[in-house]
Design an enzyme around this catalytic site. Structure first.
Site, short mmCIF file in Angstrom:
data_model
loop_
_atom_site.label_atom_id
_atom_site.label_comp_id
_atom_site.label_asym_id
_atom_site.label_seq_id
_atom_site.Cartn_x
_atom_site.Cartn_y
_atom_site.Cartn_z
N HIS A 1 -3.83 3.26 -2.08
CA HIS A 1 -5.25 2.90 -1.99
C HIS A 1 -6.17 4.04 -2.40
CE1 HIS A 1 -3.50 -0.64 -0.19
NE2 HIS A 1 -4.40 -1.18 -0.97
N ARG B 1 -11.92 -11.35 -0.19
CA ARG B 1 -10.64 -11.36 0.50
C ARG B 1 -10.85 -10.86 1.93
NH1 ARG B 1 -5.89 -7.41 -1.39
NH2 ARG B 1 -7.20 -5.82 -0.40
N GLU C 1 1.64 -12.50 -2.98
CA GLU C 1 2.05 -11.09 -3.03
C GLU C 1 3.46 -10.87 -2.52
OE1 GLU C 1 -1.40 -8.34 -2.14
OE2 GLU C 1 -1.72 -9.86 -0.62
N ASN D 1 0.40 -5.67 -7.16
CA ASN D 1 0.69 -4.37 -6.53
C ASN D 1 1.71 -4.55 -5.41
OD1 ASN D 1 -1.29 -3.47 -8.20
ND2 ASN D 1 -2.86 -3.32 -6.62
N ASP D 2 1.45 -5.54 -4.57
CA ASP D 2 2.39 -5.80 -3.49
C ASP D 2 3.59 -6.60 -3.96
OD1 ASP D 2 1.56 -4.56 -1.03
OD2 ASP D 2 -0.25 -5.78 -1.19
N CYS E 1 -4.75 -10.15 -9.95
CA CYS E 1 -5.70 -9.10 -9.57
C CYS E 1 -5.04 -7.78 -9.21
CB CYS E 1 -6.61 -9.58 -8.44
SG CYS E 1 -5.72 -9.90 -6.92
C1 PEP Z 1 -2.23 -6.41 -4.82
O1 PEP Z 1 -1.41 -6.25 -3.92
O2 PEP Z 1 -1.91 -6.59 -6.01
C2 PEP Z 1 -3.67 -6.37 -4.55
C3 PEP Z 1 -4.54 -6.62 -5.49
O3 PEP Z 1 -4.06 -6.06 -3.29
P1 PEP Z 1 -4.11 -4.57 -2.72
O4 PEP Z 1 -3.87 -3.64 -3.88
O5 PEP Z 1 -5.45 -4.38 -2.10
O6 PEP Z 1 -3.01 -4.58 -1.73
MG MG Z 2 -2.02 -6.47 -1.86
#
Ligand code: PEP
Ligand code: MG
Length: 580
Positions: free
Chosen positions: A191, A334, A433, A456-457, A504
């Site tokens: 993050h 979100r 995710e 990402n997750d 995303c």
């Molecule tokens: C993801 O997991 O791809 C996402 C966009 O959420 P975050 O990066 O905030 O976990």
């Molecule tokens: Mg995520």
């Protein structure tokens, strides 16, 4: 001149004087100096001692006034240690005889000193270890250069070098004079990295020990495009980078001209490029960069600037500001994605053994229904101000989605009872995710208004690689054939069901994946606003038939290396001059 390779968070070049941010625990590697540098190294040491004693004297005076002589004596003891001639001579000897860098010499002598206290049988003396650590930190800070916890107070443009930054510190960068960042720690989707990317200045992370290799005042080049950091560049390199800095600004200006043009492929297919935002004001700045709205508003960042849980009114104001900033364009909010590496007020949390598999995201909200309902009320009230959608993070089962929706109904009832204006029929969707959600996507399509793929997750759970752990970041890649196939299946299921599907994760903003994702059938991407111009440029240069060809071929490979090489080559054919 020294070159270190890391992981880029944002492209571009930044050149400047280094400032080292305090690490809680310096670990100084063994570094030697040239013999002609002994005098300057000893001078640096001398100044650091003088500066430390000066700081401590002021501190002792202040504490004497506030808390009395006994408390002030602690600092007098610190001063006594620093004035100990034998200690000082041991450090000087290491520099002179072994050509050790001042920081290493000081650290190693101070650690010896700590060890001696550790061996003492009197518990009161053992307590002194903490004091010695404190003295060591102060001395090192003064050897390594200027250090400011509070970035807002920097007086001139600098390159920030640190072991790591907390998300709170990262959030301060936008208002500081920092030109670029180099960090020891970090993985591309942590993050801190996400916040650095939204800040938009060049940055390289995952550099292991950069914060101990650079001294305050050194000249540092951050090359975010080639993922390297150069310490004290020679004259030729410096000149080359000054020219590249200018060229990069020129490219940014060129991309700026695309702002008002649609993201439309050569064969006339319109693609939506939206912004991922962490703070409400970014909605408007994203629109200024040519975005089609906000595809992901990470509301949990509200906790960063807040001492406790943000109130309903505060949340309402933030959401409303983002919605108004989007100027009528769609905003997907979100709900809090707390837990894992995004803690609220850290102290109130129990450490979990496996936080990424722990009480995070929607699980956390569903176990803290009061907090969740406050948030939902604030979102439902703010939603009357624009085109707003509601999205839940990390939905892993249908039951979870249903329970979250039921909480929305409860919140609506509360609001109606209170006679407050709110949006009744807000489109409610989920982030996809987890592998479980990907496998059950067809069932989800029957219940959700939309799906946004959080790669990402999703990548970390498909590949079983902690996205925030720099020790395994080499295994974390969107190019893994298993990831590509999961994406293909999800997009296919959504297309068949007629469900709005977007992506995303950071992958959406990486040009090397744009052709592949378009080829799968995705037409909606949400990314850091800084990535929008480059992706838009690429979208406008390709056709859907070409993208479909690339996707088919990419899906035929067995290894991530083949995939990466192929996608990079195909992208370079379209954008030969741009760094990918
Ligand atoms: C993801 O997991 O791809 C996402 C966009 O959420 P975050 O990066 O905030 O976990
Ligand atoms: Mg995520």
């Amino acid at each position: 001149m020294e070159i270190i390779r890391g992981i880029a968070v944002a492209p571009g070049v930044a050149i400047g004087e280094a400032v080292i941010l305090n690490a809680s625990d310096y670990r100084i590697p063994y570094r030697t100096i040239e013999s002609e540098n002994i005098p300057s190294e000893l001078e640096r040491l001398e100044q650091a001692f003088a500066q430390s004693i000066d700081e401590l004297s002021k501190q002792a005076e202040l504490v004497n006034i506030q808390l009395g002589r006994d408390a002030a004596n602690v600092f007098q003891w610190h001063i006594g240690v620093l004035r100990d001639e034998r200690l000082r001579q041991s450090i000087v000897a290491l520099v002179k005889d072994q050509l050790a860098a001042a920081a290493y010499a000081a650290s190693s002598v101070m650690r010896d000193y700590q060890r001696r206290f550790m061996q003492m049988s009197d518990p009161l003396l053992v307590e002194r270890i903490r004091d010695v650590q404190d003295i060591e930190r102060r001395l090192l800070r003064n050897i390594l250069g200027e250090s400011r916890e509070d970035l807002a107070h920097l007086k001139k443009p600098v390159i920030l070098v640190a072991h790591d930054l907390t998300p709170t510190q990262t959030a301060q960068l936008a208002e500081s004079k920092v030109l670029g960042v180099a960090l020891d720690a970090g993985a591309a989707t942590s993050h801190t990295a996400i916040l650095l990317r939204s800040w938009g200045q060049p940055g390289v992370i995952g550099l292991n020990d950069v914060s101990t290799r650079v001294s305050g005042g050194d000249t540092v080049v951050i090359d975010g495009t080639n993922q390297i950091v150069i310490i004290n560049p020679n004259e030729t390199t410096l000149k080359e980078y000054e020219a590249r800095e200018v060229a990069f600004v020129r490219l940014a200006d060129e991309l700026d001209e695309l702002r008002d043009l649609p993201a439309e492929t050569r064969d006339g297919v319109r693609v939506q490029l939206l912004s991922n935002i962490e703070f409400p004001q970014e909605a408007a700045s994203g629109i200024r960069k040519g975005s089609d709205g906000v595809g992901l508003y990470r509301t949990e960042f509200l906790f960063l600037r807040h001492e406790g849980t943000p109130s309903e009114e505060e949340q309402y104001e933030s959401y409303k500001a983002a919605i108004l900033g989007a100027d009528g364009k769609q905003v997907t909010i979100r709900t809090f994605d707390l837990g894992a590496d995004k803690y609220t007020q850290q102290r109130s949390y129990e450490q979990e053994r496996n936080p990424m598999l722990g009480l995070r995201s929607i699980r956390y909200s569903l176990q803290n229904l009061d907090m969740f309902k406050v948030q939902l009320r604030a979102i439902l009230r703010a939603a009357v101000h624009g085109d707003v959608r509601l999205m839940f993070p990390l939905i892993n089962s249908l039951m979870e989605f249903r329970q979250a929706k039921m909480t929305v109904h409860d919140a609506l009832e509360d609001l109606e009872e209170a006679g407050l204006p709110c949006k009744r029929d807000i489109p409610t969707g989920m982030m996809l995710e987890t592998p479980a959600a990907a496998i059950q996507v067809t069932e989800f399509c029957r219940e959700v208004a939309f799906i946004s793929i959080g790669t990402n997750d999703l990548i970390q759970y498909i590949l079983a690689v902690d996205r925030g752990n720099e020790r395994v970041c080499q295994f974390y890649t969107a190019s893994h054939p298993a990831v590509l196939r999961a994406l293909r299946d999800v997009v296919r299921a959504c297309t068949r069901a007629g469900i709005d599907c977007s992506l995303c994760g950071e992958m959406a903003g990486q040009p090397m994946y744009t052709l592949f994702l378009l080829g799968l059938g995705l037409r909606k991407f949400s990314m850091a606003p800084a990535s929008i111009p480059e992706v838009k440029k690429l979208v406008r240069l390709v056709s859907i038939a070409q993208a479909e060809r690339v996707a088919r071929r990419a899906l035929s490979f067995d290894t991530e290396l083949q995939v990466t090489n192929y996608l990079c080559d195909e992208t370079r054919k379209v954008l030969p001059e741009d760094p990918i």
